[in-house]
Motif scaffolding. Structure first.
Motif, PDB file in Angstrom:
ATOM      1  N   HIS A   1       0.840  -1.205   0.000  1.00  0.00           N
ATOM      2  CA  HIS A   1       0.000   0.000   0.000  1.00  0.00           C
ATOM      3  C   HIS A   1       0.878   1.260   0.000  1.00  0.00           C
ATOM      4  O   HIS A   1       0.540   2.246  -0.646  1.00  0.00           O
ATOM      5  CB  HIS A   1      -0.940   0.007   1.208  1.00  0.00           C
ATOM      6  CG  HIS A   1      -2.033  -1.003   1.074  1.00  0.00           C
ATOM      7  ND1 HIS A   1      -3.200  -0.761   0.390  1.00  0.00           N
ATOM      8  CD2 HIS A   1      -2.111  -2.286   1.513  1.00  0.00           C
ATOM      9  CE1 HIS A   1      -3.959  -1.839   0.425  1.00  0.00           C
ATOM     10  NE2 HIS A   1      -3.319  -2.777   1.098  1.00  0.00           N
TER      11      HIS A   1
ATOM     12  N   VAL B   1       0.477   4.033  -2.851  1.00  0.00           N
ATOM     13  CA  VAL B   1       0.094   5.405  -2.485  1.00  0.00           C
ATOM     14  C   VAL B   1       1.175   6.405  -2.934  1.00  0.00           C
ATOM     15  O   VAL B   1       0.866   7.438  -3.538  1.00  0.00           O
ATOM     16  CB  VAL B   1      -0.153   5.501  -0.953  1.00  0.00           C
ATOM     17  CG1 VAL B   1      -0.198   6.936  -0.481  1.00  0.00           C
ATOM     18  CG2 VAL B   1      -1.451   4.783  -0.590  1.00  0.00           C
TER      19      VAL B   1
ATOM     20  N   ASN C   1       1.535   9.395  -6.605  1.00  0.00           N
ATOM     21  CA  ASN C   1       1.709  10.836  -6.394  1.00  0.00           C
ATOM     22  C   ASN C   1       2.935  11.308  -7.185  1.00  0.00           C
ATOM     23  O   ASN C   1       4.058  10.852  -6.925  1.00  0.00           O
ATOM     24  CB  ASN C   1       1.903  11.085  -4.888  1.00  0.00           C
ATOM     25  CG  ASN C   1       1.912  12.549  -4.555  1.00  0.00           C
ATOM     26  OD1 ASN C   1       2.481  13.353  -5.284  1.00  0.00           O
ATOM     27  ND2 ASN C   1       1.279  12.901  -3.451  1.00  0.00           N
TER      28      ASN C   1
ATOM     29  N   GLY D   1      -4.181  -0.106   4.360  1.00  0.00           N
ATOM     30  CA  GLY D   1      -4.465   0.894   3.318  1.00  0.00           C
ATOM     31  C   GLY D   1      -4.592   2.283   3.929  1.00  0.00           C
ATOM     32  O   GLY D   1      -4.120   3.284   3.369  1.00  0.00           O
ATOM     33  N   THR D   2      -5.213   2.347   5.092  1.00  0.00           N
ATOM     34  CA  THR D   2      -5.354   3.615   5.807  1.00  0.00           C
ATOM     35  C   THR D   2      -3.983   4.116   6.258  1.00  0.00           C
ATOM     36  O   THR D   2      -3.642   5.284   6.073  1.00  0.00           O
ATOM     37  CB  THR D   2      -6.222   3.419   7.090  1.00  0.00           C
ATOM     38  OG1 THR D   2      -7.364   2.655   6.782  1.00  0.00           O
ATOM     39  CG2 THR D   2      -6.592   4.736   7.712  1.00  0.00           C
TER      40      THR D   2
ATOM     41  N   ALA E   1      -1.038   3.579   5.114  1.00  0.00           N
ATOM     42  CA  ALA E   1      -0.188   4.063   4.012  1.00  0.00           C
ATOM     43  C   ALA E   1      -0.524   5.520   3.682  1.00  0.00           C
ATOM     44  O   ALA E   1       0.365   6.349   3.493  1.00  0.00           O
ATOM     45  CB  ALA E   1      -0.368   3.167   2.788  1.00  0.00           C
ATOM     46  N   ARG E   2      -1.816   5.837   3.649  1.00  0.00           N
ATOM     47  CA  ARG E   2      -2.219   7.227   3.352  1.00  0.00           C
ATOM     48  C   ARG E   2      -1.791   8.174   4.477  1.00  0.00           C
ATOM     49  O   ARG E   2      -1.404   9.314   4.228  1.00  0.00           O
ATOM     50  CB  ARG E   2      -3.737   7.327   3.167  1.00  0.00           C
ATOM     51  CG  ARG E   2      -4.238   6.779   1.849  1.00  0.00           C
ATOM     52  CD  ARG E   2      -5.666   7.248   1.588  1.00  0.00           C
ATOM     53  NE  ARG E   2      -6.575   6.897   2.652  1.00  0.00           N
ATOM     54  CZ  ARG E   2      -7.184   5.719   2.765  1.00  0.00           C
ATOM     55  NH1 ARG E   2      -6.978   4.778   1.871  1.00  0.00           N
ATOM     56  NH2 ARG E   2      -8.018   5.479   3.760  1.00  0.00           N
ATOM     57  N   LEU E   3      -1.863   7.680   5.711  1.00  0.00           N
ATOM     58  CA  LEU E   3      -1.495   8.526   6.849  1.00  0.00           C
ATOM     59  C   LEU E   3       0.012   8.802   6.890  1.00  0.00           C
ATOM     60  O   LEU E   3       0.448   9.870   7.322  1.00  0.00           O
ATOM     61  CB  LEU E   3      -1.961   7.889   8.162  1.00  0.00           C
ATOM     62  CG  LEU E   3      -3.486   7.762   8.331  1.00  0.00           C
ATOM     63  CD1 LEU E   3      -3.824   7.045   9.632  1.00  0.00           C
ATOM     64  CD2 LEU E   3      -4.161   9.128   8.287  1.00  0.00           C
TER      65      LEU E   3
ATOM     66  N   LEU F   1       1.870   9.145   4.218  1.00  0.00           N
ATOM     67  CA  LEU F   1       2.045  10.213   3.213  1.00  0.00           C
ATOM     68  C   LEU F   1       1.667  11.571   3.822  1.00  0.00           C
ATOM     69  O   LEU F   1       2.387  12.561   3.681  1.00  0.00           O
ATOM     70  CB  LEU F   1       1.176   9.910   1.986  1.00  0.00           C
ATOM     71  CG  LEU F   1       1.198  10.956   0.872  1.00  0.00           C
ATOM     72  CD1 LEU F   1       2.555  10.993   0.184  1.00  0.00           C
ATOM     73  CD2 LEU F   1       0.120  10.669  -0.176  1.00  0.00           C
ATOM     74  N   LYS F   2       0.562  11.575   4.535  1.00  0.00           N
ATOM     75  CA  LYS F   2       0.089  12.813   5.170  1.00  0.00           C
ATOM     76  C   LYS F   2       1.113  13.335   6.182  1.00  0.00           C
ATOM     77  O   LYS F   2       1.401  14.527   6.244  1.00  0.00           O
ATOM     78  CB  LYS F   2      -1.249  12.539   5.863  1.00  0.00           C
ATOM     79  CG  LYS F   2      -2.189  13.723   5.846  1.00  0.00           C
ATOM     80  CD  LYS F   2      -3.515  13.378   6.471  1.00  0.00           C
ATOM     81  CE  LYS F   2      -4.633  13.290   5.467  1.00  0.00           C
ATOM     82  NZ  LYS F   2      -5.929  12.992   6.101  1.00  0.00           N
TER      83      LYS F   2
ATOM     84  N   GLU G   1       3.828  14.986   4.270  1.00  0.00           N
ATOM     85  CA  GLU G   1       3.410  16.190   3.543  1.00  0.00           C
ATOM     86  C   GLU G   1       3.102  17.337   4.486  1.00  0.00           C
ATOM     87  O   GLU G   1       3.315  18.494   4.154  1.00  0.00           O
ATOM     88  CB  GLU G   1       2.233  15.870   2.642  1.00  0.00           C
ATOM     89  CG  GLU G   1       2.676  14.869   1.594  1.00  0.00           C
ATOM     90  CD  GLU G   1       1.862  14.885   0.343  1.00  0.00           C
ATOM     91  OE1 GLU G   1       0.647  15.042   0.449  1.00  0.00           O
ATOM     92  OE2 GLU G   1       2.476  14.714  -0.738  1.00  0.00           O
TER      93      GLU G   1
ATOM     94  N   GLU H   1     -13.117  -0.607   4.454  1.00  0.00           N
ATOM     95  CA  GLU H   1     -12.169  -0.457   3.336  1.00  0.00           C
ATOM     96  C   GLU H   1     -11.517  -1.805   3.005  1.00  0.00           C
ATOM     97  O   GLU H   1     -11.352  -2.161   1.838  1.00  0.00           O
ATOM     98  CB  GLU H   1     -11.108   0.588   3.713  1.00  0.00           C
ATOM     99  CG  GLU H   1     -10.296   1.044   2.514  1.00  0.00           C
ATOM    100  CD  GLU H   1      -9.306   2.140   2.878  1.00  0.00           C
ATOM    101  OE1 GLU H   1      -9.495   2.836   3.907  1.00  0.00           O
ATOM    102  OE2 GLU H   1      -8.329   2.292   2.117  1.00  0.00           O
TER     103      GLU H   1
END
Ligand SMILES: NC(=O)C1=CN([C@@H]2O[C@H](COP(=O)(O)OP(=O)(O)OC[C@H]3O[C@@H](n4cnc5c(N)ncnc54)[C@H](OP(=O)(O)O)[C@@H]3O)[C@@H](O)[C@H]2O)C=CC1
Ligand SMILES: Cc1cn([C@H]2C[C@H](O)[C@@H](COP(=O)(O)OP(=O)(O)O[C@H]3O[C@@H](C)C(=O)[C@@H](O)[C@H]3O)O2)c(=O)[nH]c1=O
Length: 302
Positions: free
Chosen positions: A17, A21, A25, A199-200, A202-204, A206-207, A210, A287
């Motif tokens: 993930h 992710v 990008n 999956g969650t 992996a997005r966190l 990145l956040k 960033e 999810e």
């Protein structure tokens, strides 16, 4: 110029993930390290056994990553108890080698809720670690080694659930397969955690990068707590399996080689205060169900 990112353990349950992710990008130019390269495009894969530190160092000095996300591990806790040198080499030495690369500006280390002894639960970042087994000891030692560096080091303590691209033996996969075959299993009713769907997470991650959150240790997890029995029950419910296949038991009835903690729930106030919301358990499970059905609809007749 895109930022060069290396994901160590990109073929894993979480790593797949992270790879998806970050690759999705355009800010990032993403490379994967693993031994097998399963499901990774060949031109993005660096095939390495990371316990070969000379080879690891050589190939990374040439690649010059700016960000490293370390999600490689031996997650079989009993195996780590048997082969301590390997666990140390993979969880501590390889991570240290990567963090010391002159090109690396940010380093994210995926640690574990298991660094705590589980006597209390709701742990905050400043609580003392007291690992009960060697897997967890190596995760704690890695944290300590990495936090000595002046680079932006992020240690994420978390528990996770999910499934592998090539079916594996995660807790979810073990339970799903047993239910699917109509086999009875027992769930620990006195072991508590607040795990995130991979999956969650992996997005966190990145956040986290960033938002340029301040470096340090962070606890990630769902906003609610559940027992491992509750977790297994939610799988039975989500996939309409026969709930009577699941029975309650207690951790001391298990025959693990390595001792396990009872309550490793993590307090997530610090990361939430940094502006990153932690989801409720049901959001992640929904999810997972969606992802699982998409991937295996034909194979399992879902
Ligand atoms: N699974 C869990 O329940 C929990 C996991 N964690 C942590 O989350 C992170 C991700 O775990 P998870 O996704 O479950 O792990 P997986 O076992 O699914 O994946 C491990 C990854 O590490 C790679 N890897 C393993 N050994 C080596 C090696 N010697 N050299 C190179 N690569 C190697 C594997 O690739 P390949 O086999 O292709 O080489 C794979 O990509 C880890 O840091 C783990 O400690 C934290 C809490 C709970
Ligand atoms: C939770 C549970 C497991 N089991 C059995 C089957 C399962 O495959 C095996 C191991 O379970 P678990 O994966 O939950 O246990 P464990 O290996 O302790 O999981 C750990 O993994 C490492 C990597 C971590 O970082 C930790 O945080 C921790 O969650 O025990 C049961 O029979 N009943 C249960 O309720």
């Amino acid at each position: 110029m895109p930022i060069k990112v290396v994901i160590a353990g990109a073929t894993g349950m979480l790593g797949q993930h992270l790879f998806r992710v970050f690759s999705g990008n355009p800010v990032y130019d993403v490379y994967a390290i693993s031994r097998t390269g399963a499901h990774i495009p060949a031109d993005r894969h660096i095939q390495l056994d990371m316990t070969d530190t000379a080879q690891l160092k050589k190939s990374m000095l040439a690649l010059k990553p700016e960000i490293v996300i370390y999600a490689a591990a031996q997650v079989n806790v009993d195996l780590c108890e048997k082969d301590k040198d390997y666990a140390y080499a993979l969880h501590v030495t390889a991570a240290k080698v990567l963090s010391e690369l002159p090109s690396v500006k940010s380093f994210v280390y995926i640690s574990s809720d298991a660094v705590f002894d589980g006597q209390r639960g709701n742990y905050v970042e400043k609580d003392s670690c007291n690992p009960l087994n060697y897997y967890a000891t190596t995760k704690m030692l890695a944290e300590q080694e990495l936090l000595k560096r002046s680079t932006d080091i992020y240690v994420i303590r978390v528990n996770i659930y999910g499934f592998h691209a090539t079916p594996g033996n995660s807790l979810f996969e073990w339970a799903w397969n047993a239910f699917d075959k109509g086999e009875k299993i027992t769930g620990f009713d006195n072991v508590y955690f607040n795990p995130l769907y991979v999956g969650t997470l992996a997005r966190l991650v990145l956040k986290l990068l960033e938002k340029k959150v301040k470096k340090g240790v962070y606890h990630f997890g769902t906003s609610d707590t559940l027992s491992k029995y509750d977790f297994l029950l939610s799988i039975a419910n989500a996939f309409n399996f026969d709930r009577s296949l699941l029975q309650k038991t207690e951790l001391d009835q298990s025959k693990f080689k390595a001792p396990r903690p009872l309550n490793t729930t993590l307090c997530t106030n610090k990361i939430v205060a940094a502006g990153i919301r932690m989801p409720a358990f049901e959001e992640g499970m929904a999810e997972l169900v969606n992802d699982f059905k998409k991937k295996f609809a034909n194979e399992y007749n879902l």
